[in-house]
Design a protein around this motif. Sequence first.
Motif, PDB file in Angstrom:
ATOM      1  N   SER A   1       1.002  -1.138  -0.108  1.00 47.54           N
ATOM      2  CA  SER A   1      -0.196  -0.004   0.007  1.00 47.54           C
ATOM      3  C   SER A   1       0.937   1.306   0.011  1.00 47.54           C
ATOM      4  CB  SER A   1      -0.869   0.053   1.291  1.00 47.54           C
ATOM      5  OG  SER A   1      -0.090  -0.058   2.577  1.00 47.54           O
TER       6      SER A   1
ATOM      7  N   THR B   1      -1.240  -7.142   7.416  1.00 46.26           N
ATOM      8  CA  THR B   1      -0.709  -5.786   7.903  1.00 46.26           C
ATOM      9  C   THR B   1       0.656  -6.184   8.310  1.00 46.26           C
ATOM     10  OG1 THR B   1      -0.718  -4.499  10.098  1.00 46.26           O
ATOM     11  CG2 THR B   1      -1.375  -6.690  10.262  1.00 46.26           C
TER      12      THR B   1
ATOM     13  N   HIS C   1      -8.005  -8.954   5.962  1.00 47.86           N
ATOM     14  CA  HIS C   1      -9.029  -9.115   5.213  1.00 47.86           C
ATOM     15  C   HIS C   1      -8.978 -10.444   4.053  1.00 47.86           C
ATOM     16  CE1 HIS C   1     -11.007  -5.362   6.255  1.00 47.86           C
ATOM     17  NE2 HIS C   1      -9.795  -4.795   6.118  1.00 47.86           N
TER      18      HIS C   1
ATOM     19  N   TRP D   1      -3.256  -1.376  -5.743  1.00 42.86           N
ATOM     20  CA  TRP D   1      -3.885  -0.251  -4.890  1.00 42.86           C
ATOM     21  C   TRP D   1      -4.142   1.101  -5.436  1.00 42.86           C
ATOM     22  CZ3 TRP D   1      -4.973  -1.754   0.062  1.00 42.86           C
ATOM     23  CH2 TRP D   1      -4.622  -2.770   0.590  1.00 42.86           C
TER      24      TRP D   1
ATOM     25  N   HIS E   1      -6.503   6.430  -2.423  1.00 41.34           N
ATOM     26  CA  HIS E   1      -7.197   6.108  -1.167  1.00 41.34           C
ATOM     27  C   HIS E   1      -6.264   4.885  -0.570  1.00 41.34           C
ATOM     28  CE1 HIS E   1     -10.382   7.478  -3.833  1.00 41.34           C
ATOM     29  NE2 HIS E   1     -10.991   7.890  -2.832  1.00 41.34           N
ATOM     30  N   ASP E   2      -5.048   5.541   0.001  1.00 41.54           N
ATOM     31  CA  ASP E   2      -4.057   4.458   0.630  1.00 41.54           C
ATOM     32  C   ASP E   2      -4.962   3.352   1.458  1.00 41.54           C
ATOM     33  OD1 ASP E   2      -1.665   3.323   1.601  1.00 41.54           O
ATOM     34  OD2 ASP E   2      -1.636   4.984   3.246  1.00 41.54           O
ATOM     35  N   GLY E   3      -4.561   2.143   1.107  1.00 50.60           N
ATOM     36  CA  GLY E   3      -4.871   1.150   2.197  1.00 50.60           C
ATOM     37  C   GLY E   3      -6.313   1.071   2.019  1.00 50.60           C
ATOM     38  N   ASP E   4      -7.316   1.524   1.246  1.00 49.01           N
ATOM     39  CA  ASP E   4      -8.818   1.261   1.227  1.00 49.01           C
ATOM     40  C   ASP E   4      -9.298   0.726   0.070  1.00 49.01           C
ATOM     41  OD1 ASP E   4      -9.076   2.183   3.849  1.00 49.01           O
ATOM     42  OD2 ASP E   4      -9.324   4.451   2.901  1.00 49.01           O
ATOM     43  N   ILE E   5      -8.870   0.987  -1.229  1.00 50.28           N
ATOM     44  CA  ILE E   5      -9.269   0.689  -2.426  1.00 50.28           C
ATOM     45  C   ILE E   5      -8.176  -0.093  -3.226  1.00 50.28           C
ATOM     46  CG2 ILE E   5     -10.609   1.220  -4.414  1.00 50.28           C
ATOM     47  CD1 ILE E   5     -11.732   3.610  -3.145  1.00 50.28           C
TER      48      ILE E   5
ATOM     49  N   ASP F   1     -13.462  -2.190  -1.994  1.00 47.77           N
ATOM     50  CA  ASP F   1     -13.403  -1.140  -1.072  1.00 47.77           C
ATOM     51  C   ASP F   1     -13.282  -1.821   0.535  1.00 47.77           C
ATOM     52  OD1 ASP F   1     -13.779   0.950   0.655  1.00 47.77           O
ATOM     53  OD2 ASP F   1     -15.073   1.915  -0.661  1.00 47.77           O
ATOM     54  N   LEU F   2     -12.132  -1.811   0.888  1.00 39.34           N
ATOM     55  CA  LEU F   2     -12.124  -2.438   2.274  1.00 39.34           C
ATOM     56  C   LEU F   2     -12.842  -2.032   3.349  1.00 39.34           C
ATOM     57  CD1 LEU F   2      -8.358  -3.219   2.048  1.00 39.34           C
ATOM     58  CD2 LEU F   2      -9.938  -4.420   1.113  1.00 39.34           C
ATOM     59  N   ARG F   3     -13.429  -0.509   2.919  1.00 40.10           N
ATOM     60  CA  ARG F   3     -14.265  -0.045   4.221  1.00 40.10           C
ATOM     61  C   ARG F   3     -15.749  -0.325   4.089  1.00 40.10           C
ATOM     62  NH1 ARG F   3     -12.869   5.711   1.843  1.00 40.10           N
ATOM     63  NH2 ARG F   3     -13.490   4.403  -0.216  1.00 40.10           N
TER      64      ARG F   3
END
Length: 455
Positions: A98, A117, A130, A144, A148-152, A166-168
């Motif tokens: 990421s 992580t 995830h 990546w 959207h760092d680390g999210d998408i 989308d990890l959110r």
Amino acid sequence: MAPSPDIPSMAVLSTFVSSNKADVFKCHSIDEQTFIAPPYACSYSHGAKRGLTPHLAVATEQGTIHILNTSKREDWDAEPQRTSFQPHANGVFDVRWSLSDSLLATASGDQSVRITTLASSVATADRTLHVLHGHQGTVKCVAWDPSHDGDILCTGGRDGSICLWDLRAGERRLDNGSLAPVLTVSKAHDDLAKIPKSKSRGRKLVPNAPLKSITHLLYTDVHPHGIVSSSSFDGIVHLWDVRLPTASPTKSSRSTKPPRPAPVLTSADPTTAADTRRPRGLTTLALGSGPTAGLLYALSNDARVHTYALPTLAPLSGAAPGADPYAFADPRMQTNSFYVRLAASPCGRWLASGSVVDGVAGRAYLFDAAAAASARRAWEVGRSSSSSLGAGCTNTGVELRGQMGEVGALDWADGILATCADDGTVRVWRPDVEIARRCAEESEEMKWEWSCASA
């Protein structure tokens, strides 16, 4: 990593050397019956590309990830402690950091993507944050979204689909707890108007139609909200707007299924430009930067690196008669394997390609893309009086030898190139004029301690 102005570009490439002790890392096997595991993919951290500690993530056929510190060390220095963990029980075909270098995304033959992580406070057994399920085949590539760092992130698979995640979006959990994609583009590189159909009443798709695997995905600076994709079938690249995809006009409005999004841009195929009817697939995409900004490079199964223009995706390769000023190749380089990759240096000057094994020796090839761009500009100024490319721009490579078997995955940090081979090793290369000179002058004595580039 700018070359000295008084040294020709090919000579600079020929100064890449690798210690036979300090610059070789082994991918240890988790199987008691074997000692090493072939590496399938590797990726330097974003910090490494900016000149910080050169951490390299290496993925193996056993699903293991090794985080190596490839800092320069002396032969007698021990290897810095590495971090190893196993997010998959199957081969990992792509691994990506990421933007903040806090997470790793891994694409595997088990048809899943896992987000891990790298926080030192987290136990090894709890690193997976995830699990992503949405592909119906091996997941081949992952990218990546830098905005959207680390999210998408986006993934591509052997099933020919592109998935956006989308990890959110926690509400998109499946029954098994894994995350579902927020958007799927099925058969992304199929031309729906040309898909062969049977003569049966239902007009079902022919079951043996060739799969067009997605081989690489790439976000670019010139296409906000867009991602570029390549496939195993031909040299065509697509641009997709993953924010607001366009409906395909070939779908009936009465269909109960949502229409397949259509690409915003589609390139022509440079692999068929030189009177070659059979298209060749692409294995990797790489962005130019600095002196090569505005260019997109792609490694093809036809043993050439092709060039496309940004933002239009227009192929530049194949446009010139005779020598092609926009293609990079070497008579010794073979790329008819989808394990062989391409990488561009952070400074935008160099390209590196792996190669299929020739005998037993593993080889990689370096190209000076910036020097080629300069020669092209000079050629274009004078081409009205000459239709052939000047002899100063041959776009041939410099060879790196030192491993055994196919050299597939590779990547650049700031001033460093790492290459992975089937012999289970990762070798690190650095430019060093003095060592390269000694290798040339004392080849017999130096070959036991160093591997070096050769034109």
